[in-house]
Design an enzyme around this catalytic site. Sequence first.
Site, PDB file in Angstrom:
ATOM      1  N   HIS A   1      13.548  -5.544   3.644  1.00  0.00           N
ATOM      2  CA  HIS A   1      13.152  -4.053   3.284  1.00  0.00           C
ATOM      3  C   HIS A   1      13.847  -3.285   4.304  1.00  0.00           C
ATOM      4  O   HIS A   1      13.924  -3.490   5.480  1.00  0.00           O
ATOM      5  CB  HIS A   1      11.948  -3.736   3.563  1.00  0.00           C
ATOM      6  CG  HIS A   1      11.294  -2.365   3.455  1.00  0.00           C
ATOM      7  ND1 HIS A   1      11.066  -1.930   2.011  1.00  0.00           N
ATOM      8  CD2 HIS A   1      11.103  -1.600   4.394  1.00  0.00           C
ATOM      9  CE1 HIS A   1      10.594  -0.511   2.437  1.00  0.00           C
ATOM     10  NE2 HIS A   1      10.627  -0.282   3.511  1.00  0.00           N
TER      11      HIS A   1
ATOM     12  N   ASP B   1      -2.303   1.655  -1.929  1.00  0.00           N
ATOM     13  CA  ASP B   1      -1.145   2.365  -1.015  1.00  0.00           C
ATOM     14  C   ASP B   1      -0.501   3.331  -2.005  1.00  0.00           C
ATOM     15  O   ASP B   1      -0.030   4.466  -1.461  1.00  0.00           O
ATOM     16  CB  ASP B   1      -0.216   1.197  -0.874  1.00  0.00           C
ATOM     17  CG  ASP B   1       1.043   1.757  -0.478  1.00  0.00           C
ATOM     18  OD1 ASP B   1       1.240   2.305   0.670  1.00  0.00           O
ATOM     19  OD2 ASP B   1       2.034   1.820  -1.153  1.00  0.00           O
TER      20      ASP B   1
END
Lengths: 442, 442
Positions: free
Chosen positions: A88, A167
Amino acid sequence: MTARQGTNPTLVIQKKRDGGELSRDEIVGFVSGYVEGTVADYQMSAMLMAMFLRGMSDAETVSLMQAMLHSGKVMTLESIRGPKVDKHSTGGVGDKVSICLAPLVASCGVFVPMISGRGLGHTGGTLDKLASIDGFRTEMDGRDFERIVRDVGACLIGQTSEIAPADMRIYALRDVTATVESIPLIVASILSKKLAEGIDGLVLDVKVGRGAFMQDGKGARKLAETLVRVGTRAGKRVVALITDMSSPLGRCVGNALETREALDLLAGRAPADLLECTVALGEEMLLLARVTRNRRAAREKLMTAIRDGSASRTMERIIEAQGGDPRVVSDPSRLPRAPLVMSVQAPRSGFVATIDAREIGLSAMALGAGRARAEDPVDPAVGIEILAKPGEAVKKGAPLARLHVRTPSPAVADQVLRAFRIGPRPPRPKPLVIDRITSRTR
Amino acid sequence: MTARQGTNPTLVIQKKRDGGELSRDEIVGFVSGYVEGTVADYQMSAMLMAMFLRGMSDAETVSLMQAMLHSGKVMTLESIRGPKVDKHSTGGVGDKVSICLAPLVASCGVFVPMISGRGLGHTGGTLDKLASIDGFRTEMDGRDFERIVRDVGACLIGQTSEIAPADMRIYALRDVTATVESIPLIVASILSKKLAEGIDGLVLDVKVGRGAFMQDGKGARKLAETLVRVGTRAGKRVVALITDMSSPLGRCVGNALETREALDLLAGRAPADLLECTVALGEEMLLLARVTRNRRAAREKLMTAIRDGSASRTMERIIEAQGGDPRVVSDPSRLPRAPLVMSVQAPRSGFVATIDAREIGLSAMALGAGRARAEDPVDPAVGIEILAKPGEAVKKGAPLARLHVRTPSPAVADQVLRAFRIGPRPPRPKPLVIDRITSRTR
């Protein structure tokens, strides 16, 4: 307000407001209440501001991350026997690393289940870049995702409403309540999505500099350390590299241009900084996956996969499995191209000292390559090609950059020119990988 | 999010979050945006939490107060030629002062336009107490309110949706987002309602102790000072008294019981502490109104109004003008009465040291005199009568208090008993008025 398990949401907000440490049950109850509708948006936003200003312990951050993770589907990828590792990046300008890294690492025996994002503001997004490949699908259900990872080694998709929906909602709320720039909230958000992928390990590329979210080294280091600590507490193998994002990565900024550059890397033609960044992250992934014993062997394996064409062949298989036209790998001219090319010339001779990544990112956005708001469309063809990178000598009037545009854009050309700083002497070379953070880093 | 006058609400929240001082335009824009719907509840609650944790300057508090004030109707009471002064109490147990103070001061030539609240939690509310007078209306439009103030000298009503509607909505939001206990937010809320009354001056009774919102002297003093500073900056004459609320005020707690005690005061029969509190506040009102030259003359005038019956006659006129039965003034037995009276006996001989005002307030609420939630009804007849006040000697078995109840309530009787502390010696007498804060207090 209805209470869940006897916990009054107002009292939980109050505890955080007063600097208390919330228990796992309090955080899980608050987040589930939010998902179920017993905690209102206005209570979540007050809580987020309290979390922002009071900070959060690692234990609280893990609880928040897990509460968001378990608000949706958590993949296990049980049918895949082998190491599953993802990467990421916190985002930068010209950062197309995912597109070359996933096939490269997959061709070395690591399974890469990758959920990526779309671009916003001055930074691009992997999904937008992949969308420049004709037919490439990044929306699919978990079963197809798992099958493709298993069969071809990697699959690159977008976040669905199944993955960490809490989220998704909290992120949208943070965006309009000035609660984005909080390290624990950022960490919980990133990890809740990544841990839904069913991975064993995660390599983080924390960018620092003008083009990054974190503009100073101290903030980047704190973000990297928190990501590693919280990810490790959550039971994953996690390593972070802090990498320079003061100038754009590679030579291209813009969706099809960046996809082409990523494919070029797989074919053995890549700017040095992009190769260095990709290989450094690839080494970490191979080490976390335990497919090689040491860094040198990992690098060797990665470079071989580029040299012998197996990385490119893996990319073809990924594109084919995801519905795209695999012929772009051997013939990148099939990618969309803008009708017009404008040159930006050096106003004087000298050496390129810096190229302001943020200004280049904003210029590309102004051309249509990026979006100012989440609902804006992007143009795959437009972008900026940098011809003279920092350290390179230029002669007055020589081209510094090329703009790939739909219509003449002299204002953007000026903006791109202003991003270049040209000095009389070569700048001191800067390392691309600034630091490496592991769970043992003090 | 739409922007108002080019101000993005998220950026305004961010400025406060980062500790900046908001300009008048930023605060007014944010509050008007909230009223108009371009600023969402979740943005207001994030802002309130940022204001809570970062604090607010006096200039910011004045701006917030004025933004809330001007969100609704601001009365001018132009038809009334004479000094207009009101009193506001931060709330306590047994605090029926408004009901005797308004007619008392009005009978001395001060016009009292009073907007009061309803009770919540352990503290009672003036409106609930007045509702025990048969027919008494506290809902009316601004024209009738002004007429009654002009004709009889005082009028006591509730906050309507016309008065500071932004405060009403913000208060409801604060209640469920843990942003109540912030001095600047409290001050802006109180003053936005009071300044809508069209007053020249305001006397504040800031209660401190177990039965008050502020339980410690430091907090109460800070609240009083901020109220005076901000009110003065807004152009009003403002004085605050800090008064003791460790034990209930007077001898009665409960709606009809307290109304009766207030009427008794006007008739010259009142517990010493209630008389002292009422007269101290009355003096300040007469001084702010400039109807007397000094404190001694003010006290003289107030005591005369009680002695000669003019205070009671003013009360009759107020009740009549507001649709109520004025005969309760001369015959308080017309007020509602509970069917049952239970005694609470002293467990040993000695002196009453303290009576925990909070416990007494909660006991009265348990009997039905108060409400746990804003939507609960209240029973006018029930309540608690205290027979032995702090400092008084009691013999074992003698009654300490009487409960006026609908049904036998032994648990509440126990709770009332536990509120009394009986010691071997008389306690050291405590002053009722602890401090006086004016705009010149340092």
